[in-house]
Design a protein around this motif. Structure first.
Motif, mmCIF file in Angstrom:
data_model
loop_
_atom_site.group_PDB
_atom_site.id
_atom_site.type_symbol
_atom_site.label_atom_id
_atom_site.label_comp_id
_atom_site.label_asym_id
_atom_site.label_seq_id
_atom_site.Cartn_x
_atom_site.Cartn_y
_atom_site.Cartn_z
ATOM 1 N N ILE A 1 -20.701 22.569 -7.980
ATOM 2 C CA ILE A 1 -20.440 23.180 -6.672
ATOM 3 C C ILE A 1 -20.914 22.216 -5.587
ATOM 4 N N PRO A 2 -20.329 22.291 -4.409
ATOM 5 C CA PRO A 2 -20.738 21.390 -3.318
ATOM 6 C C PRO A 2 -22.236 21.538 -3.009
ATOM 7 N N PRO A 3 -22.896 20.448 -2.625
ATOM 8 C CA PRO A 3 -24.337 20.520 -2.319
ATOM 9 C C PRO A 3 -24.657 21.461 -1.170
ATOM 10 N N THR A 4 -23.689 21.672 -0.290
ATOM 11 C CA THR A 4 -23.950 22.541 0.871
ATOM 12 C C THR A 4 -23.787 24.016 0.538
ATOM 13 N N SER A 5 -23.226 24.318 -0.650
ATOM 14 C CA SER A 5 -22.987 25.725 -1.010
ATOM 15 C C SER A 5 -24.270 26.358 -1.540
ATOM 16 N N VAL A 6 -24.397 27.647 -1.283
ATOM 17 C CA VAL A 6 -25.521 28.431 -1.781
ATOM 18 C C VAL A 6 -25.016 29.310 -2.913
ATOM 19 N N LEU A 7 -25.613 29.137 -4.102
ATOM 20 C CA LEU A 7 -25.182 29.897 -5.271
ATOM 21 C C LEU A 7 -25.743 31.315 -5.195
ATOM 22 N N ILE A 8 -24.857 32.278 -5.408
ATOM 23 C CA ILE A 8 -25.255 33.676 -5.343
ATOM 24 C C ILE A 8 -25.250 34.313 -6.729
ATOM 25 N N LEU A 9 -24.156 34.135 -7.460
ATOM 26 C CA LEU A 9 -24.006 34.817 -8.754
ATOM 27 C C LEU A 9 -23.322 33.882 -9.754
ATOM 28 N N THR A 10 -23.886 33.833 -10.974
ATOM 29 C CA THR A 10 -23.268 33.088 -12.087
ATOM 30 C C THR A 10 -22.993 34.076 -13.212
ATOM 31 N N SER A 11 -21.761 34.036 -13.732
ATOM 32 C CA SER A 11 -21.422 34.929 -14.846
ATOM 33 C C SER A 11 -20.569 34.175 -15.865
ATOM 34 N N TRP A 12 -20.846 34.447 -17.141
ATOM 35 C CA TRP A 12 -20.029 33.930 -18.247
ATOM 36 C C TRP A 12 -19.237 35.094 -18.820
ATOM 37 N N LYS A 13 -17.909 34.979 -18.770
ATOM 38 C CA LYS A 13 -17.024 35.989 -19.350
ATOM 39 C C LYS A 13 -16.468 35.429 -20.655
ATOM 40 N N ILE A 14 -16.737 36.146 -21.727
ATOM 41 C CA ILE A 14 -16.442 35.643 -23.077
ATOM 42 C C ILE A 14 -15.400 36.542 -23.726
ATOM 43 N N HIS A 15 -14.301 35.939 -24.144
ATOM 44 C CA HIS A 15 -13.225 36.661 -24.825
ATOM 45 C C HIS A 15 -13.113 36.066 -26.246
ATOM 46 N N LEU A 16 -13.772 36.698 -27.203
ATOM 47 C CA LEU A 16 -13.738 36.231 -28.587
ATOM 48 C C LEU A 16 -12.456 36.690 -29.269
ATOM 49 N N ARG A 17 -12.060 35.930 -30.317
ATOM 50 C CA ARG A 17 -10.774 36.198 -30.957
ATOM 51 C C ARG A 17 -10.789 37.504 -31.736
ATOM 52 N N ASP A 18 -11.886 37.785 -32.436
ATOM 53 C CA ASP A 18 -11.927 38.958 -33.310
ATOM 54 C C ASP A 18 -13.012 39.955 -32.918
ATOM 55 N N LYS A 19 -13.532 39.860 -31.674
ATOM 56 C CA LYS A 19 -14.580 40.774 -31.225
ATOM 57 C C LYS A 19 -14.268 41.258 -29.817
ATOM 58 N N PRO A 20 -14.930 42.344 -29.393
ATOM 59 C CA PRO A 20 -14.744 42.809 -28.004
ATOM 60 C C PRO A 20 -15.279 41.773 -27.013
ATOM 61 N N SER A 21 -14.701 41.736 -25.833
ATOM 62 C CA SER A 21 -15.156 40.822 -24.785
ATOM 63 C C SER A 21 -16.539 41.222 -24.289
ATOM 64 N N CYS A 22 -17.260 40.240 -23.716
ATOM 65 C CA CYS A 22 -18.587 40.517 -23.167
ATOM 66 C C CYS A 22 -18.841 39.603 -21.983
ATOM 67 N N THR A 23 -19.885 39.939 -21.196
ATOM 68 C CA THR A 23 -20.228 39.183 -19.990
ATOM 69 C C THR A 23 -21.735 38.996 -19.913
#
Length: 356
Positions: A19-41
């Motif tokens: 992200i640009p150095p001037t940006s302020v990070l607010i929220l980070t999320s990993w959204k995971i879509h597995l092939r044989d399992k339910p999705s998770c975050t």
């Protein structure tokens, strides 16, 4: 989007976008879509420093380090069930940034090479992901197929037949994304007969003698007469070396015992189990193996014999290119010596004429 292939059992680290150095990070999320399992975050709120997990119960998927320092995701150890899409979303004061990984899990196959009867051999690349490819050297009459397992792995089988009696060793080459492997084996003759493919059955009395020249350091297989082994009582190899004492190797089919007389050279052995193949193998051939090798097969219908006048080619034999060069060099040197002698004789004759 990034395609990422990792081997099962290893560690995978997935990075978020820059992200640009001037940006302020607010929220980070990993959204995971597995092939044989339910999705998770998995998420991190930088303002409150709180983490959240929605339907993510696999303890092998975690943050790679301290959340306030690095939002990377770690999978350790990787398994087939982790195959799928992983997307990092970073919400900042300048907007959202995303990066997606398409994760493919690789499983190296187990390679097994098994010689069979009648000059056939089978190569298996077991439980690979994706399916492995099999190649042969030299090429034979082959049939290849695949077996798909419930866990997503694939077993590749290839079975080859080599009717050419001159082929004694074959190599299975397995190609896979985790690395290439190869295995080699000697072919086993037909266990019910001492015949080569396409060779006619011998009739008694039978004796054949063959002159054979081989290169020093190679492997040579000497074959017995073409006889059904069920008729054979005793197989005997009598060996008369050119510069060593003679020796004898025999196999009694009734007792399945091998008898060796004065044979101490371990480079001379049966090509396979003597109850399956009575042929003789020499590896690696040396000059001392020059001589006469004779296979005698005693049956109820008489004796069958096959002999070989074996000549091993090396630097000292006339047939080898090296010795040919030495002979040419020797001839040139001899000619040069003769010329020098003649010139010297003429010189001294001239001096004597001058003195007179």
């Amino acid at each position: 989007n990034t395609w990422l292939a990792v081997q099962m059992g290893t560690k995978a680290v997935l990075c978020c976008p820059h992200i640009p150095p001037t940006s302020v990070l607010i929220l980070t999320s990993w959204k995971i879509h597995l092939r044989d399992k339910p999705s998770c975050t998995i998420s991190l709120n930088r303002e409150t420093n709180e983490t959240g997990k929605n339907n993510c119960t696999d303890g092998r998927i975690s943050w790679a380090s301290r959340l306030d320092q690095n939002p990377e995701l770690q999978i350790h150890p990787v398994s087939i069930s982790h195959e799928g899409d992983y997307r990092c979303e970073m919400g900042t004061t300048d907007g959202n940034f995303q990066r997606t990984y398409h994760l493919q899990v690789l499983v190296p196959p187990e390679v097994i090479l098994s010689p069979g009867k009648n000059r056939t051999v089978e190569c298996k690349a077991i439980a690979g992901r994706p399916a492995a490819q099999i190649f042969w050297a030299p090429e034979g009459d082959c049939v290849t197929g695949k077996e798909y397992q419930d866990n997503g792995t694939v077993t590749t089988r290839s079975r080859c037949h080599y009717p050419d009696g001159n082929v004694s060793t074959v190599t299975c080459l397995v190609s896979h994304l985790t690395g290439n492997r190869s295995q080699s084996t000697d072919l086993l003759p037909d266990s019910s007969s001492s015949c080569l493919d396409g060779q006619q059955m011998a009739l008694p009395p039978m004796e054949v003698t063959t002159s054979l020249s081989v290169q020093m350091g190679t492997k040579v297989v000497l074959y017995c007469p073409c006889i059904p082994l069920t008729r054979v009582l005793i197989t005997t190899w009598r060996i008369r070396f050119r510069n060593k004492p003679s020796c004898k190797i025999a196999h009694d089919r009734e007792t399945n015992q091998t008898i060796e007389t004065n044979c101490v050279d371990r480079r001379i052995t049966w090509a396979s189990r003597p109850d399956q193949s009575p042929h003789l193998q020499i590896y690696a051939t040396a000059i001392t193996h020059d001589g006469y090798f004779r296979c005698q097969m005693a049956t109820y219908h008489g004796n069958f014999r096959r002999g070989y006048h074996l000549q091993v080619l090396g630097l000292g034999t006339p047939e080898s290119p090296g010795s040919t060069l030495l002979i040419i060099l020797y001839a040139k040197l001899s000619l040069l010596v003769v010329i020098l002698v003649m010139v010297g004789f003429a010189f001294f004759q001239w001096i004597n004429d001058c003195r007179e």
